[in-house]
Design a protein around this motif. Sequence first.
Motif, mmCIF file in Angstrom:
data_model
loop_
_atom_site.group_PDB
_atom_site.id
_atom_site.type_symbol
_atom_site.label_atom_id
_atom_site.label_comp_id
_atom_site.label_asym_id
_atom_site.label_seq_id
_atom_site.Cartn_x
_atom_site.Cartn_y
_atom_site.Cartn_z
ATOM 1 N N ARG A 118 2.098 -1.383 9.989
ATOM 2 C CA ARG A 118 2.625 -1.693 8.668
ATOM 3 C C ARG A 118 2.018 -3.016 8.243
ATOM 4 N NH1 ARG A 118 9.057 -1.335 7.575
ATOM 5 N NH2 ARG A 118 8.948 -1.659 5.345
ATOM 6 N N LEU A 119 1.298 -3.000 7.140
ATOM 7 C CA LEU A 119 0.611 -4.187 6.653
ATOM 8 C C LEU A 119 1.121 -4.489 5.253
ATOM 9 C CD1 LEU A 119 -1.710 -6.296 6.908
ATOM 10 C CD2 LEU A 119 -3.178 -4.574 5.866
ATOM 11 N N ARG A 120 1.721 -5.649 5.095
ATOM 12 C CA ARG A 120 2.279 -6.017 3.792
ATOM 13 C C ARG A 120 1.463 -7.157 3.214
ATOM 14 N NH1 ARG A 120 8.573 -6.988 2.967
ATOM 15 N NH2 ARG A 120 8.492 -4.762 3.312
ATOM 16 N N THR A 121 1.036 -6.974 1.976
ATOM 17 C CA THR A 121 0.356 -8.032 1.235
ATOM 18 C C THR A 121 1.269 -8.432 0.082
ATOM 19 O OG1 THR A 121 -0.779 -6.584 -0.333
ATOM 20 C CG2 THR A 121 -1.884 -6.989 1.784
ATOM 21 N N ARG A 122 0.801 -9.354 -0.726
ATOM 22 C CA ARG A 122 1.588 -9.767 -1.883
ATOM 23 C C ARG A 122 1.814 -8.610 -2.856
ATOM 24 N NH1 ARG A 122 -1.635 -14.065 -4.355
ATOM 25 N NH2 ARG A 122 -1.892 -12.436 -5.865
ATOM 26 N N LYS A 123 0.821 -7.728 -2.987
ATOM 27 C CA LYS A 123 0.874 -6.675 -3.996
ATOM 28 C C LYS A 123 1.206 -5.291 -3.440
ATOM 29 C CE LYS A 123 -2.468 -8.951 -6.953
ATOM 30 N NZ LYS A 123 -3.753 -8.837 -7.626
ATOM 31 N N ASN A 124 0.807 -5.003 -2.218
ATOM 32 C CA ASN A 124 0.947 -3.659 -1.660
ATOM 33 C C ASN A 124 1.437 -3.704 -0.228
ATOM 34 O OD1 ASN A 124 -0.361 -2.140 -3.889
ATOM 35 N ND2 ASN A 124 -2.149 -3.294 -3.258
ATOM 36 N N GLU A 125 1.900 -2.566 0.220
ATOM 37 C CA GLU A 125 2.219 -2.378 1.627
ATOM 38 C C GLU A 125 1.540 -1.096 2.074
ATOM 39 O OE1 GLU A 125 5.970 -2.753 4.586
ATOM 40 O OE2 GLU A 125 6.358 -1.837 2.645
ATOM 41 N N LEU A 126 0.843 -1.168 3.202
ATOM 42 C CA LEU A 126 0.200 0.003 3.779
ATOM 43 C C LEU A 126 0.959 0.376 5.042
ATOM 44 C CD1 LEU A 126 -2.219 -1.556 2.250
ATOM 45 C CD2 LEU A 126 -3.645 -0.030 3.591
ATOM 46 N N VAL A 127 1.307 1.631 5.155
ATOM 47 C CA VAL A 127 1.936 2.145 6.365
ATOM 48 C C VAL A 127 0.978 3.185 6.929
ATOM 49 C CG1 VAL A 127 3.931 3.325 7.348
ATOM 50 C CG2 VAL A 127 4.242 1.744 5.433
ATOM 51 N N VAL A 128 0.562 2.983 8.180
ATOM 52 C CA VAL A 128 -0.399 3.870 8.824
ATOM 53 C C VAL A 128 0.261 4.464 10.059
ATOM 54 C CG1 VAL A 128 -2.707 4.081 9.831
ATOM 55 C CG2 VAL A 128 -2.275 2.361 8.053
ATOM 56 N N VAL A 129 0.276 5.792 10.125
ATOM 57 C CA VAL A 129 0.848 6.488 11.272
ATOM 58 C C VAL A 129 -0.274 7.291 11.924
ATOM 59 C CG1 VAL A 129 2.607 8.099 12.067
ATOM 60 C CG2 VAL A 129 3.049 6.665 10.061
ATOM 61 N N PRO A 130 -0.829 6.771 13.033
ATOM 62 C CA PRO A 130 -1.868 7.527 13.729
ATOM 63 C C PRO A 130 -1.249 8.579 14.645
ATOM 64 C CG PRO A 130 -1.675 5.308 14.636
ATOM 65 C CD PRO A 130 -0.648 5.440 13.554
ATOM 66 N N ASP A 131 -1.845 9.748 14.658
ATOM 67 C CA ASP A 131 -1.424 10.851 15.509
ATOM 68 C C ASP A 131 -2.622 11.207 16.383
ATOM 69 O OD1 ASP A 131 -0.723 13.555 16.395
ATOM 70 O OD2 ASP A 131 0.874 13.427 14.911
ATOM 71 N N THR A 132 -2.502 12.228 17.194
ATOM 72 C CA THR A 132 -3.632 12.610 18.041
ATOM 73 C C THR A 132 -4.782 13.202 17.237
ATOM 74 O OG1 THR A 132 -2.568 14.733 18.469
ATOM 75 C CG2 THR A 132 -2.244 12.994 20.108
ATOM 76 N N ARG A 133 -4.489 13.895 16.110
ATOM 77 C CA ARG A 133 -5.538 14.528 15.317
ATOM 78 C C ARG A 133 -5.764 13.877 13.962
ATOM 79 N NH1 ARG A 133 -4.020 20.540 14.908
ATOM 80 N NH2 ARG A 133 -5.897 20.574 13.652
ATOM 81 N N PHE A 134 -4.723 13.275 13.394
ATOM 82 C CA PHE A 134 -4.814 12.735 12.046
ATOM 83 C C PHE A 134 -4.199 11.347 11.962
ATOM 84 C CE2 PHE A 134 -4.366 17.370 11.598
ATOM 85 C CZ PHE A 134 -5.556 17.654 10.960
ATOM 86 N N MET A 135 -4.502 10.654 10.860
ATOM 87 C CA MET A 135 -3.839 9.404 10.508
ATOM 88 C C MET A 135 -3.293 9.581 9.102
ATOM 89 S SD MET A 135 -6.301 6.319 11.750
ATOM 90 C CE MET A 135 -7.877 7.019 11.298
ATOM 91 N N ILE A 136 -2.029 9.251 8.925
ATOM 92 C CA ILE A 136 -1.415 9.303 7.601
ATOM 93 C C ILE A 136 -1.313 7.878 7.099
ATOM 94 C CG2 ILE A 136 0.654 9.880 6.291
ATOM 95 C CD1 ILE A 136 1.133 12.115 8.335
ATOM 96 N N VAL A 137 -1.781 7.646 5.887
ATOM 97 C CA VAL A 137 -1.758 6.321 5.271
ATOM 98 C C VAL A 137 -0.999 6.428 3.955
ATOM 99 C CG1 VAL A 137 -3.154 4.411 4.378
ATOM 100 C CG2 VAL A 137 -4.057 5.859 6.234
ATOM 101 N N VAL A 138 -0.010 5.560 3.782
ATOM 102 C CA VAL A 138 0.762 5.498 2.538
ATOM 103 C C VAL A 138 0.626 4.102 1.981
ATOM 104 C CG1 VAL A 138 3.037 5.720 1.474
ATOM 105 C CG2 VAL A 138 2.405 7.211 3.384
ATOM 106 N N ILE A 139 0.250 3.993 0.731
ATOM 107 C CA ILE A 139 0.136 2.704 0.056
ATOM 108 C C ILE A 139 1.196 2.673 -1.031
ATOM 109 C CG2 ILE A 139 -1.320 1.168 -1.302
ATOM 110 C CD1 ILE A 139 -3.739 2.551 0.037
#
Length: 142
Positions: A114-135
Amino acid sequence: MTQIVPSETLSLLTRLSQKPGVQSTLVLERETGAIVHTSGFASSNAAANPNATLPPSTTDNTPVGGGIANTSGGRKESGIKSAEDVARMVYGFIQSAGTLVRELEEEDEVKLLRLRTRKNELVVVPDTRFMIVVIHDTPPAA
């Protein structure tokens, strides 16, 4: 070879992309960082994501990207880069985080970033086959 994301996952991502404050979502292949599905981004390469089926997360269907601020539902959205740029940066970030975790503890792995900046937050969930990224928008300070 691009993997197909199961329909349950697409359903979950569709609901997620329509939550308040969600600007963009990405599904990346874990091994290569290739874009499998995306929503809410302007793509600099139309052929980069021929299987994208998720609706854009903005209410006026205006994609976020290219450094231009868009207004959606009375909310000003920051100018996120193209899906390809974000995918490349997130993939490198996950690789670096994985190296850090393995150096700290040999048998461990990254489960959520979970990466939070002043303007956005990115949540990255890595799995064995895929990575899900939500901004999404960074919530206002309490």
